[in-house]
Design a protein around this motif. Structure first.
Motif, PDB file in Angstrom:
ATOM      1  N   GLY A 206       0.947  -1.230   0.092  1.00 10.31           N
ATOM      2  CA  GLY A 206       0.025   0.111   0.143  1.00 10.31           C
ATOM      3  C   GLY A 206       0.796   1.170  -0.017  1.00 10.31           C
ATOM      4  O   GLY A 206       1.937   1.189  -0.220  1.00 10.31           O
ATOM      5  N   PHE A 207       0.425   2.377   0.347  1.00  7.94           N
ATOM      6  CA  PHE A 207       1.046   3.653   0.329  1.00  7.94           C
ATOM      7  C   PHE A 207       0.605   4.671   1.433  1.00  7.94           C
ATOM      8  O   PHE A 207      -0.715   4.457   1.882  1.00  7.94           O
ATOM      9  CB  PHE A 207       0.704   4.439  -0.981  1.00  7.94           C
ATOM     10  CG  PHE A 207       1.321   3.695  -2.283  1.00  7.94           C
ATOM     11  CD1 PHE A 207       2.666   3.959  -2.665  1.00  7.94           C
ATOM     12  CD2 PHE A 207       0.474   2.568  -3.086  1.00  7.94           C
ATOM     13  CE1 PHE A 207       3.096   3.215  -3.681  1.00  7.94           C
ATOM     14  CE2 PHE A 207       0.925   1.938  -3.900  1.00  7.94           C
ATOM     15  CZ  PHE A 207       2.307   2.241  -4.242  1.00  7.94           C
ATOM     16  N   THR A 208       1.255   5.419   1.637  1.00  5.16           N
ATOM     17  CA  THR A 208       0.942   6.662   2.467  1.00  5.16           C
ATOM     18  C   THR A 208       1.236   7.776   1.560  1.00  5.16           C
ATOM     19  O   THR A 208       2.478   7.852   0.913  1.00  5.16           O
ATOM     20  CB  THR A 208       2.056   6.949   3.840  1.00  5.16           C
ATOM     21  OG1 THR A 208       1.331   5.976   4.758  1.00  5.16           O
ATOM     22  CG2 THR A 208       1.791   8.298   4.222  1.00  5.16           C
ATOM     23  N   ALA A 209       0.436   8.670   1.314  1.00  4.79           N
ATOM     24  CA  ALA A 209       0.758   9.712   0.313  1.00  4.79           C
ATOM     25  C   ALA A 209       0.688  11.281   0.926  1.00  4.79           C
ATOM     26  O   ALA A 209      -0.532  11.476   1.772  1.00  4.79           O
ATOM     27  CB  ALA A 209      -0.486   9.744  -0.771  1.00  4.79           C
ATOM     28  N   ARG A 210       1.526  12.104   0.732  1.00  5.88           N
ATOM     29  CA  ARG A 210       1.757  13.326   1.414  1.00  5.88           C
ATOM     30  C   ARG A 210       1.604  14.527   0.434  1.00  5.88           C
ATOM     31  O   ARG A 210       2.289  14.296  -0.612  1.00  5.88           O
ATOM     32  CB  ARG A 210       2.962  13.464   2.371  1.00  5.88           C
ATOM     33  CG  ARG A 210       3.157  14.623   3.249  1.00  5.88           C
ATOM     34  CD  ARG A 210       4.461  15.039   3.844  1.00  5.88           C
ATOM     35  NE  ARG A 210       4.436  16.048   4.725  1.00  5.88           N
ATOM     36  CZ  ARG A 210       4.276  17.025   4.572  1.00  5.88           C
ATOM     37  NH1 ARG A 210       4.081  17.908   3.669  1.00  5.88           N
ATOM     38  NH2 ARG A 210       4.173  18.008   5.819  1.00  5.88           N
ATOM     39  N   VAL A 211       1.156  15.525   0.681  1.00  7.73           N
ATOM     40  CA  VAL A 211       0.936  16.714  -0.043  1.00  7.73           C
ATOM     41  C   VAL A 211       2.267  17.364  -0.118  1.00  7.73           C
ATOM     42  O   VAL A 211       2.966  17.200   0.837  1.00  7.73           O
ATOM     43  CB  VAL A 211      -0.218  17.539   0.309  1.00  7.73           C
ATOM     44  CG1 VAL A 211      -1.445  17.155   0.370  1.00  7.73           C
ATOM     45  CG2 VAL A 211       0.392  18.290   1.983  1.00  7.73           C
TER      46      VAL A 211
END
Length: 575
Positions: A206-211
């Motif tokens: 999966g992923f962690t997505a940051r602005v």
């Protein structure tokens, strides 16, 4: 033949162990330095004939799967999958139709392709690359190590990429890579720094997505899928294992970027959970690698609450929790940015979690006031009441009484009231901890049973022991069998011992390594000495239990029970 046996047929134990430690031939067996303790003399023994291993320095042992579980910090299922891939065994043939396994494999493939796609997008996007390199300070090595990437702002970039590679819309949704909006399938992540999440074996899940700016929400994470479970995932574990084993402790931080920043300083035994809520499964994974777990949470209300919740879980799984005090920054990432050296020093200094909590709550309350004393005792005793060890409880009762300048009986009474409220919960916890015993005690138990098992001439001495000296159903069953069968030669195949065959095999192996060259007289002396040690341990255990009961009865003002318990205590001492 089941999957486990098929794997053992195709792999040799010494080859699997040899991938982790350097082996040296020792007669029919192999030996190596323990990967779990600091030592200069080899204490890890591997038997190719019996296909079992035992580490005398840490008293761990078992078969091929248990070794991989210990070294990788994974559970049985994950170890089975890892060894199956190594052996070329297809697990689906052992699981009915295997449709679920095939489905999961497709999700792994799609997620891994997404990682590579996002990596390629990062290189092509100048603003994202500038954020990663200049603002975050990540070099090429860190970017590659963690598989960092960038998700394009357009709505269907990844979706179209994976469709061309024959992934269905349903598979993309089930992998958490795409969502349906207004009837149309679009990318789940857009215009964000992409941090891949991996399982303990290094597979992308999966992923962690940051602005890239300060807009909200700052982070978006993959939702629960067949391959990603937030409560079971430990970020960075696949990269931290070697560091944890080498340093003998793990550091748990709040954020994934804290982990990445720590790797820049070469402090690699660092992992993160999704927020601060530590689960039993996560602590269990870390505990397999080292019992020393250090928390570097933000020391705000949320961080303190999470720490308090983690204490009984840590007690249940058998890990020692401590806290790292962070100064010079509100979180590890900020501290590392200002002083990498300070972070390296901080992880080496930790405070046992109960002592840290007392320190923290003391600073929060005015102890010159009744309200302050009440608040401090409420906060600390709520945690102390959940400790399993009565000696540890008593220590903190005395410490708190001294701090509050009140009588020990007063604090003990308050603790007793709290404890009575949670009696039912504590009883259920004790059942789950029945097999978790002191390391030294179980070593004595195993050595005594091993001697009686391998050398029938010492079995008559077992009459001086009691079933209660032994922990766990396997030990008790073997003890009873040996007492009833004084002269019979025993192997793992002996009728009546099939249920404990693996335990018998391991005992025979370790006893042969320890006592084969001893004389019969020396083995008898060792047997009597082990029985004496176990008798002393059992007596001290009863004394501690009676002491705790006497203290509780005194706090209640129950004089009759106190006198009765004191008589029992005196009798125990005389015996």
């Amino acid at each position: 033949m089941d999957a486990k046996e098929e794997i053992k047929e195709k792999l040799r134990l010494e080859d699997v162990v040899g991938e982790y430690v350097e082996l040296k031939r020792a007669g029919r067996n192999f030996k190596a330095l323990s990967p779990w303790t600091h030592e200069k003399t080899a204490s890890l023994m591997i038997s190719p004939d019996k296909q079992i291993w035992h580490d005398f320095s840490s008293n761990r042992g078992g078969d091929m799967l248990s070794f991989v579980m210990e070294m990788e910090g994974i559970d049985f299922r994950e170890a089975l999958q890892l060894l199956a891939r190594k052996a070329g065994v297809e697990l689906t043939q052992f699981a009915g139709s295997g449709q679920a396994a095939k489905k999961k494999d497709r999700l792994y493939q799609a997620t891994e392709l997404a990682v590579k796609y996002y990596q390629a997008c990062l290189v092509k996007n100048s603003s994202a690359l500038e954020y990663v390199v200049k603002r975050r300070g990540y070099g090429k090595e860190i970017i590659s190590k963690f598989g960092l990437g960038y998700s394009p702002s357009t709505g269907q970039a990844l979706t179209n990429f994976l469709r061309k590679r024959k992934f269905s819309e349903k598979e993309l949704e089930e992998a958490g890579l795409a969502v349906r909006r207004s009837g149309q399938l679009v990318d789940m992540f857009r215009g964000r720094l992409m941090v891949p999440l991996h399982d303990g074996q290094g597979r992308a899940i999966g992923f962690t997505a940051r602005v890239l700016d300060d807009s909200l929400p700052k982070y978006i994470n993959t939702a629960q899928t067949m391959i990603y479970d937030k409560s079971r995932h430990v970020f960075g574990l696949h990269l931290a294992k070697d560091g944890i084993r080498a340093n003998k402790f793990s550091v748990v931080v709040e954020g994934n970027l804290d982990v990445i920043a720590s790797h820049k300083t070469q402090v690699t035994n660092v992992v993160a959970t999704a927020g601060t809520a530590l689960t039993k499964y996560q602590l269990d994974q870390l505990g397999r690698l080292s019992e020393d777990v250090r928390l570097a949470f933000d020391q705000d209300a949320a961080g303190v609450a999470a720490t308090e919740r983690a204490i009984p879980i840590a007690q249940e799984v058998g890990v020692r929790l401590s806290m790292i005090n962070i100064s010079g920054g509100k979180d590890p990432d900020e501290l590392i940015s200002s002083s990498p050296k300070a972070w390296e020093q901080a992880v080496q200094k930790s405070v046992y979690v109960i002592d840290w909590l007392i320190e923290h709550h003391t600073k929060q309350n005015d102890l010159s006031s009744a309200e302050g004393k009440k608040n401090l005792s409420d906060a600390v005793l709520a945690t102390v009441s959940r400790l399993e060890d009565p000696v540890e409880q008593e220590h903190y009762v005395h410490k708190l009484a001294e701090l509050l300048e009140v009588g020990v009986d007063t604090v003990a009474l308050k603790l007793d009231r709290l404890t009575n409220k949670s009696t039912a919960k504590k009883r259920s916890n004790k059942v789950t901890k029945a097999e978790k015993t002191n390391h030294t005690t179980t070593v004595y138990q195993d050595r005594l049973l091993g001697l009686a098992l391998a050398y029938p001439e010492v079995r008559s001495s077992l009459a001086k022991s009691q079933p209660e000296y032994f922990d766990g159903s396997d030990r008790k069953k073997l003890f009873e069998y040996l007492v009833q069968n004084q002269r019979q030669h025993v192997t793992e195949a002996t009728e009546g011992l099939q249920e404990v065959a693996d335990y018998v095999k391991l005992l025979l192996f370790t006893t042969e390594e320890l006592y084969e060259d001893w004389t019969a007289a020396d083995r008898t002396i060792e047997t009597i000495g082990l029985i004496r040690r176990l008798t002393d341990i059992n007596t001290k255990k009863h004394q501690q239990e009676l002491s705790a009961q006497i203290r509780a009865a005194e706090a209640r003002g129950d004089d009759a029970t106190v006198q009765q318990l004191l008589e029992s205590f005196k009798t125990l001492i005389k015996e």
